[in-house]
Design a protein around this motif. Sequence first.
Motif, PDB file in Angstrom:
ATOM      1  N   GLN A  13       4.629   3.732  -0.738  1.00 15.65           N
ATOM      2  CA  GLN A  13       5.762   4.174  -1.175  1.00 15.65           C
ATOM      3  C   GLN A  13       6.398   2.847  -1.187  1.00 15.65           C
ATOM      4  OE1 GLN A  13       6.496   7.762  -1.101  1.00 15.65           O
ATOM      5  NE2 GLN A  13       4.508   8.027  -0.401  1.00 15.65           N
ATOM      6  N   GLN A  14       7.254   3.034  -2.935  1.00 11.98           N
ATOM      7  CA  GLN A  14       7.722   2.192  -3.509  1.00 11.98           C
ATOM      8  C   GLN A  14       8.890   1.924  -2.468  1.00 11.98           C
ATOM      9  OE1 GLN A  14       6.008  -0.259  -4.722  1.00 11.98           O
ATOM     10  NE2 GLN A  14       6.694  -0.120  -6.444  1.00 11.98           N
ATOM     11  N   GLY A  15      10.396   0.546  -2.474  1.00 15.31           N
ATOM     12  CA  GLY A  15      11.477   0.712  -1.439  1.00 15.31           C
ATOM     13  C   GLY A  15      11.384  -0.230  -0.908  1.00 15.31           C
ATOM     14  N   PRO A  16      13.009  -0.957  -0.864  1.00 15.91           N
ATOM     15  CA  PRO A  16      13.230  -2.209  -0.167  1.00 15.91           C
ATOM     16  C   PRO A  16      13.093  -2.323   0.513  1.00 15.91           C
ATOM     17  CG  PRO A  16      15.824  -0.697  -0.023  1.00 15.91           C
ATOM     18  CD  PRO A  16      14.197  -0.330  -0.926  1.00 15.91           C
ATOM     19  N   ASN A  40      10.590  -5.183  -3.667  1.00  8.16           N
ATOM     20  CA  ASN A  40      10.788  -3.938  -4.110  1.00  8.16           C
ATOM     21  C   ASN A  40       8.777  -3.116  -4.153  1.00  8.16           C
ATOM     22  OD1 ASN A  40      11.417  -0.870  -4.641  1.00  8.16           O
ATOM     23  ND2 ASN A  40      10.577  -1.207  -6.640  1.00  8.16           N
ATOM     24  N   GLY A  41       8.847  -2.009  -2.654  1.00  9.04           N
ATOM     25  CA  GLY A  41       7.358  -2.454  -2.446  1.00  9.04           C
ATOM     26  C   GLY A  41       7.229  -1.285  -1.313  1.00  9.04           C
ATOM     27  N   ASP A  42       6.197  -1.474  -0.023  1.00  5.89           N
ATOM     28  CA  ASP A  42       5.821  -0.378   1.339  1.00  5.89           C
ATOM     29  C   ASP A  42       5.321  -1.105   1.420  1.00  5.89           C
ATOM     30  OD1 ASP A  42       3.495   0.872   2.481  1.00  5.89           O
ATOM     31  OD2 ASP A  42       4.489   2.010   1.712  1.00  5.89           O
ATOM     32  N   MET A  43       6.371  -1.576   3.356  1.00  7.19           N
ATOM     33  CA  MET A  43       5.986  -2.550   4.240  1.00  7.19           C
ATOM     34  C   MET A  43       4.439  -2.522   4.498  1.00  7.19           C
ATOM     35  SD  MET A  43       7.710  -4.630   6.195  1.00  7.19           S
ATOM     36  CE  MET A  43       9.213  -4.355   6.025  1.00  7.19           C
ATOM     37  N   VAL A  44       4.181  -1.135   5.425  1.00 11.50           N
ATOM     38  CA  VAL A  44       2.699  -1.690   6.096  1.00 11.50           C
ATOM     39  C   VAL A  44       1.777  -2.028   4.717  1.00 11.50           C
ATOM     40  CG1 VAL A  44       1.142  -0.029   6.469  1.00 11.50           C
ATOM     41  CG2 VAL A  44       3.613   0.490   7.032  1.00 11.50           C
ATOM     42  N   PHE A  45       2.049  -2.056   3.385  1.00 15.37           N
ATOM     43  CA  PHE A  45       0.460  -2.587   2.010  1.00 15.37           C
ATOM     44  C   PHE A  45       0.669  -3.677   2.187  1.00 15.37           C
ATOM     45  CE2 PHE A  45       0.303   2.613   1.309  1.00 15.37           C
ATOM     46  CZ  PHE A  45      -1.354   2.474   1.506  1.00 15.37           C
ATOM     47  N   LEU A  46       2.254  -3.933   2.132  1.00 12.35           N
ATOM     48  CA  LEU A  46       2.142  -5.672   2.329  1.00 12.35           C
ATOM     49  C   LEU A  46       1.692  -6.506   3.097  1.00 12.35           C
ATOM     50  CD1 LEU A  46       3.027  -7.536   0.801  1.00 12.35           C
ATOM     51  CD2 LEU A  46       5.422  -7.301   1.214  1.00 12.35           C
TER      52      LEU A  46
END
Length: 757
Positions: free
Chosen positions: A598-601, A637-643
Amino acid sequence: MHTTTPSHTASQLIKHRAWLYLLMFVLTALLTWKGGEALKNQQVKTLRMNTSEQLAQLANVLESAIAKYQHMPTLLASNDRVIKALRNGLPEDIAQLNRELEQINRITEASDSYILNTDGLTIAASNYRQGASFVGNNFAFRPYFKVAMAGKSGRYYALGTTSNRRGYYFSYPVYAERKVIGVVVVKVDLTQFEKRFANQSYEFLLLDPDGIVFSSSQQRWLYRVLGELSFAELQRIAESQRYFGQSIEKLAIVYQQPFDDESHIIDILENTSIADSTTLERSAYLRMSRPIRLLNFQISILAPLKTINEEIALWRAIFAGGVTIAALLFGLAVLRGRMLRERSDANEMTRHNQAYIREVIQNTQAGLVTLDEKHQIESFNPAVEKLIGQPLAPLVGQPLSVLFQSEEQGMAALSLHPDVFDSTTPRGLGIKVLTQEGHLCDSEQNTVPVEMTLCEMQLPNRLSYLVTFHDMTERKRYEQDITQARIDLEQRVKARTAELESANLRLRQEIEEHKGTQRELIQTAKLAVLGQLTAGLNHELNQPLTAIRAFAGNGLKFLDRGLYEQAHANLQHISQLGHHMGDIIARFKVFARKGDVQQGPIAVQTAIMGASKIMSPRYKEVGIELVVQEDQGFIVNGDMVFLEQVLVNLLANAADAILEAPNHSRCVAIEQRLSDDHIVICIQDSGNGLSEEAIKHLFEPFFTSKSSGLGLGLGLSISQRIIDAMGGQIRASNRSSGGAEFCVSLPCFHHQPKEGV
């Protein structure tokens, strides 16, 4: 025998005239340019003489105006009240000295006078009543203070750190019993000189020894440098706080040419505001300079050349206009003679053309018919009779509809309405054309398919029409063949489309199955990492549980003894430990959940700290030091859990690499930096590094560089897919100091406002 044709002679004559005109044009342009340059040089010489006088006058005025202040510090240093205030420091002495300095400044028109003690602290100043008073400020960092404390008279120029005004400083030591007890400083404000010479016909620059504009009639030129400054020179100027944070930029001199030994012509590029818009304007000046030895400065005068350039341009325009008018008059005379000759030739050519047109009409393969203004047949050529196969003499005087039947509506209105002509006709040429398809009919009702083109002809005395007929028998047959081929092609396309739709449906099903498999692989990698961290997690939870049991037991004893405050403190400790355990478990629950990217800040530091908390039990267990760079405030810009999953995987691999090198130091560092429009997160370990073969295949599925039996070889492959899905990149390399480095690059987050807001 060689002969020269008239056309060849005329061509040579035209070529010679063209060269003659070109030569005249070049000579005229050269004369205009050289004459303008000579006139310009004469006017610039006159301007140079005037500018030289103005420069000498300006330099003398400035030098004499500043020179009268250079002995003021010496006089003040011998003042008994100054010595008494520095020696005793009594408030009444300092107050009396403040008033006396204020009165001296009012009489001498100096900017500021102030007294510094041996620590550089201002104890008295002429501006003690003002809000920006120097009293209480420390100026020990100023060079004029250091020189005076060494027993010498000091001079300095700078932008005031307190008053924010440019000035020239004179300082002198105050002696008592052959010992320096303080410093007297007199500041001369240069703004008053700028105001005196602000409305002159020239601009002036006062340059310091570094070539920086310290004073000018143009405020926008302040703190600009005319030459080049090295990095060491710029650093020296910044450390001295001479210009107190002002940026030193280069003056935009785009052209510079010596005029003589003492002057230059320069062009400066400047921003000009006109009607709420800013444009770049190039201004030309005559520059003359001379030194001011008292200040070790250089003063320059810039005399504008705009008026001279405009006068030269006007002179060139008038001269070129006169030459052009003379050339035009000569050309008109030549053209008139040529027109008379050409008119005679044209009359002769007309007679030949008429005969030629008659032959063309009679022998052309297209059928031609002429109509009068009522659309009745006037004449025809033999090609029409050949098309229809019978003579057309009986049809003369009959309407065109007797011969031609159109396939379109509107022929009945052809004789009266002008709108029947095609709207795409180039009407700017005065030509009106109508094109229709139909049939030529004979008396036996035999038809020939033709394309009819009707063209309006504006003759000198009357209106007539020219009709052209082209046989379309072969074209009609081709159209039928093409229509049948198109029908066959459409049927084949429908069949092929059905096959492609079926294949596309199967492909989408396979893609969905692939996505599900990929999600399961990512979840498997998460659970594998969680399995490795189980021992450390048990240790992390065991410590607070043990502490909770101890605090609970002590709390019961405190309650039995009536010590409620101690029991309340134990309960607070139990609550804090419970929150700590909940935070650890929540972090592992979030890390273990399934989901798509889920892309987001997201804050980079938050993701790093989350991964660090997950890995900290294992790092403590094996004695690895984790060094995390302080927060840089980066947002990607990305996904917190996956990062976090990617970072946990990289941290786990770093720990495995360090454990395989027992003789190395145990340290893992996490760094973050900005590169172009991406944020780069680097994880560095102190292991043995990677082989060249491992670097080539590191991100391939089921490839692992670990010892046999450790790892599935899926972690880095899954991490690469996750980073690719977030629009980033991941790479691995060996560090020059030893160990491996894995870098994750993600695009910066840019806020995009919603439409209508």
